[in-house]
Design an enzyme around this catalytic site. Sequence first.
Site, PDB file in Angstrom:
ATOM      1  CB  THR A 186      47.480  -4.017 -76.500  1.00 25.33           C
ATOM      2  OG1 THR A 186      48.720  -3.810 -77.172  1.00 25.33           O
ATOM      3  CG2 THR A 186      47.346  -5.482 -76.164  1.00 25.33           C
ATOM      4  CD  GLU A 331      47.594  -8.065 -73.647  1.00 25.69           C
ATOM      5  OE1 GLU A 331      46.535  -7.620 -73.154  1.00 25.69           O
ATOM      6  OE2 GLU A 331      48.596  -7.357 -73.844  1.00 25.69           O
ATOM      7  CE  LYS A 444      58.014   1.530 -59.038  1.00 24.81           C
ATOM      8  NZ  LYS A 444      57.488   2.130 -60.261  1.00 24.81           N
ATOM      9  CD1 TRP A 449      56.404   0.508 -54.762  1.00 24.55           C
ATOM     10  CD2 TRP A 449      55.087  -1.120 -55.544  1.00 24.55           C
ATOM     11  NE1 TRP A 449      57.148  -0.236 -55.628  1.00 24.55           N
ATOM     12  CE2 TRP A 449      56.366  -1.247 -56.120  1.00 24.55           C
ATOM     13  CE3 TRP A 449      54.091  -2.033 -55.904  1.00 24.55           C
ATOM     14  CZ2 TRP A 449      56.670  -2.253 -57.034  1.00 24.55           C
ATOM     15  CZ3 TRP A 449      54.386  -3.030 -56.806  1.00 24.55           C
ATOM     16  CH2 TRP A 449      55.672  -3.142 -57.361  1.00 24.55           C
TER      17      TRP A 449
HETATM   18  P1  ADP Z   1      45.016  -1.293 -73.034  1.00 27.10           P
HETATM   19  O1  ADP Z   1      46.146  -1.086 -72.089  1.00 27.10           O
HETATM   20  O2  ADP Z   1      45.451  -1.585 -74.383  1.00 27.10           O
HETATM   21  O3  ADP Z   1      43.901  -0.327 -72.850  1.00 27.10           O
HETATM   22  P2  ADP Z   1      43.231  -3.277 -72.142  1.00 27.10           P
HETATM   23  O4  ADP Z   1      42.023  -2.547 -72.603  1.00 27.10           O
HETATM   24  O5  ADP Z   1      43.366  -4.691 -72.423  1.00 27.10           O
HETATM   25  O6  ADP Z   1      44.479  -2.693 -72.732  1.00 27.10           O
HETATM   26  O7  ADP Z   1      43.460  -2.930 -70.631  1.00 27.10           O
HETATM   27  C1  ADP Z   1      43.865  -3.859 -69.686  1.00 27.10           C
HETATM   28  C2  ADP Z   1      44.250  -3.186 -68.430  1.00 27.10           C
HETATM   29  O8  ADP Z   1      43.216  -2.349 -67.939  1.00 27.10           O
HETATM   30  C3  ADP Z   1      44.516  -4.129 -67.298  1.00 27.10           C
HETATM   31  O9  ADP Z   1      45.800  -4.683 -67.386  1.00 27.10           O
HETATM   32  C4  ADP Z   1      44.352  -3.235 -66.091  1.00 27.10           C
HETATM   33  O10 ADP Z   1      45.493  -2.457 -65.841  1.00 27.10           O
HETATM   34  C5  ADP Z   1      43.254  -2.305 -66.527  1.00 27.10           C
HETATM   35  N1  ADP Z   1      41.978  -2.750 -65.977  1.00 27.10           N
HETATM   36  C6  ADP Z   1      41.011  -3.445 -66.594  1.00 27.10           C
HETATM   37  N2  ADP Z   1      39.965  -3.636 -65.776  1.00 27.10           N
HETATM   38  C7  ADP Z   1      40.276  -3.051 -64.595  1.00 27.10           C
HETATM   39  C8  ADP Z   1      39.621  -2.913 -63.334  1.00 27.10           C
HETATM   40  N3  ADP Z   1      38.391  -3.379 -63.105  1.00 27.10           N
HETATM   41  N4  ADP Z   1      40.286  -2.271 -62.357  1.00 27.10           N
HETATM   42  C9  ADP Z   1      41.524  -1.767 -62.536  1.00 27.10           C
HETATM   43  N5  ADP Z   1      42.176  -1.865 -63.700  1.00 27.10           N
HETATM   44  C10 ADP Z   1      41.572  -2.495 -64.721  1.00 27.10           C
END
Ligand code: ADP
Length: 548
Positions: A186, A331, A444, A449
């Site tokens: 990540t 994940e 917040k 929120w």
């Molecule tokens: P990193 O935080 O390491 O970039 P990821 O690429 O796995 O990790 O990102 C996952 C996160 O991206 C999700 O938990 C979410 O917050 C955000 N995310 C992914 N797809 C979407 C989406 N379609 N809309 C909003 N948020 C998204």
Amino acid sequence: MQGLMMDMPLLISTILQQAARHFGDVEIVSRRVEGDIHRTDYRGLETRARRLADALSKAGVADGDRVATLAWNGYRHMELYYAAGGMGGVIHTINPRLHPDQIAWIVNHAEDKFLAFDITFLPIIEAIAARCPNVKGWIAMIDPDRQPSSDKIPGLINYEALLDGGSADYRWPTLDENSAVGLCYTSGTTGNPKGALYSHRSSVIHAYAAALPDAMGASSRDVILPVVPMFHVNAWGLPYVAPMVGAKLVFPGQHLDGQSIYELFEQEGVTYSAGVPTVWLGLLQYMRSKSLRFSTLKRTVIGGSACPPAMIRSFRDDYGVEVIHAWGMTELSPLGTLAKLQARHQGLPDEAQQKVLEKQGHVIFGIDMKIVDDQNQELPWDGSSFGNLLVRGPWVVREYFKSEGGNPLVDDEEGHGWFPTGDVATIDSDGYMQITDRSKDVIKSGGEWISSIDLENLALAHPAVANAAVIGIAHPKWDERPLLIVVKKPDAKVDRKDLIEFYDGKVAKWWIPDDVQFVDEIPLGATGKILKTRLRELFADYRLPDAA
Ligand code: ADP
């Protein structure tokens, strides 16, 4: 009583074998760092992957050993996926946009044995080689006549020379389907990066699920161009999905600007693509400026961060392209939900259908999800209650690589572990999930929120706005208030008042940003998402007008 069916392990090598046998002549086209367009097919790819697997095993790669990549999307990267993974090793894709210090940290944490790289990234390798003692060989993915030399990189090998030493008689081993096949970290915006270690079983099941019609819905009739990099959660599974269904693959290499992508779409007859919203902003701007149309593109998956509704509409209304909004994370291998219309939505008016498609969508079978409050009590699926989003399923991590960060799971009353996504979401009565925010980005204000995503989406619908981000700014009375940060379109005329008024009637009055700041660009992270942490740093000294 036990069932009496064959116990054939789910292995990624079987995906490529199937593709070579049934779709052997289906093309894989790559724009290479060498500058040309390279063509091979699944038969050619499978043979080279076997030779590479043999060469890697002769070079000392044993079961479970990590082979890392710093590479663009291309056929050699795909060969490495299957060679390293298929032989029993682990393909560890690293995001080259990270800082070299972070890359060195990740290589050492993963204890990578070999690292293959596109020569674009030679300076990174030169910067980290001395700090990564576990790496036995650095493999330059380039034709031998272009092989670089560097006295800073001991153990510099040429990819093609290595592959030449491997035999085409190599046979894929039969492995335990639960053995590891892939490793992705990540991006670690908080704390150290954490590794998600995928298994053969989880990767194959994820690919089956991704290919379902109401998920990505890929088929042998598709020509797929993954703009999403193979270092961003395995290009969302497409390197496994495309050969599984026999789709032609087009790899864009290092040029991800609007013009380069558009040219490949048109030249190769691309029907299907996938990428984060920021890459599509670039492509759509380029197409608008040149009044271009797509002749073959039909669908694109957009995810990784919230897809602005204005983008979904523009793709559909201006270009006739269906956007499949998807949510996932490293994940989750990464797919969790996708937004497509179901039978129940067919008769709805256009506006209501659009609202469904703007959500992050419905789970794919295999993923279970729920939203809970801070006491871990489940919240109703009414489309308005929002809480922490938890998931479980066969392609969700149960533990990070080397137990980094401890046990991430939250147990329910029945003892099932759920993975807390760190996202805040609503789920409606049809089971469609909508992300309100990442829990650390939500604003917040006065104990309530405000969704930064909703405010950004609205700003992006304004004709003068090229890009927008909303962050919370400390406020003496309300705790936090939203600040809108905007990049204007070239030559557009718009001021603070116009943008604040644009929110009138579209959100509750107390959601409307207190102020607007104009910037030349918004900082993006390694996967093309808005870097809110950096924005918060940049605006650390900023004071809201009435709080100054
Ligand atoms: P990193 O935080 O390491 O970039 P990821 O690429 O796995 O990790 O990102 C996952 C996160 O991206 C999700 O938990 C979410 O917050 C955000 N995310 C992914 N797809 C979407 C989406 N379609 N809309 C909003 N948020 C998204």
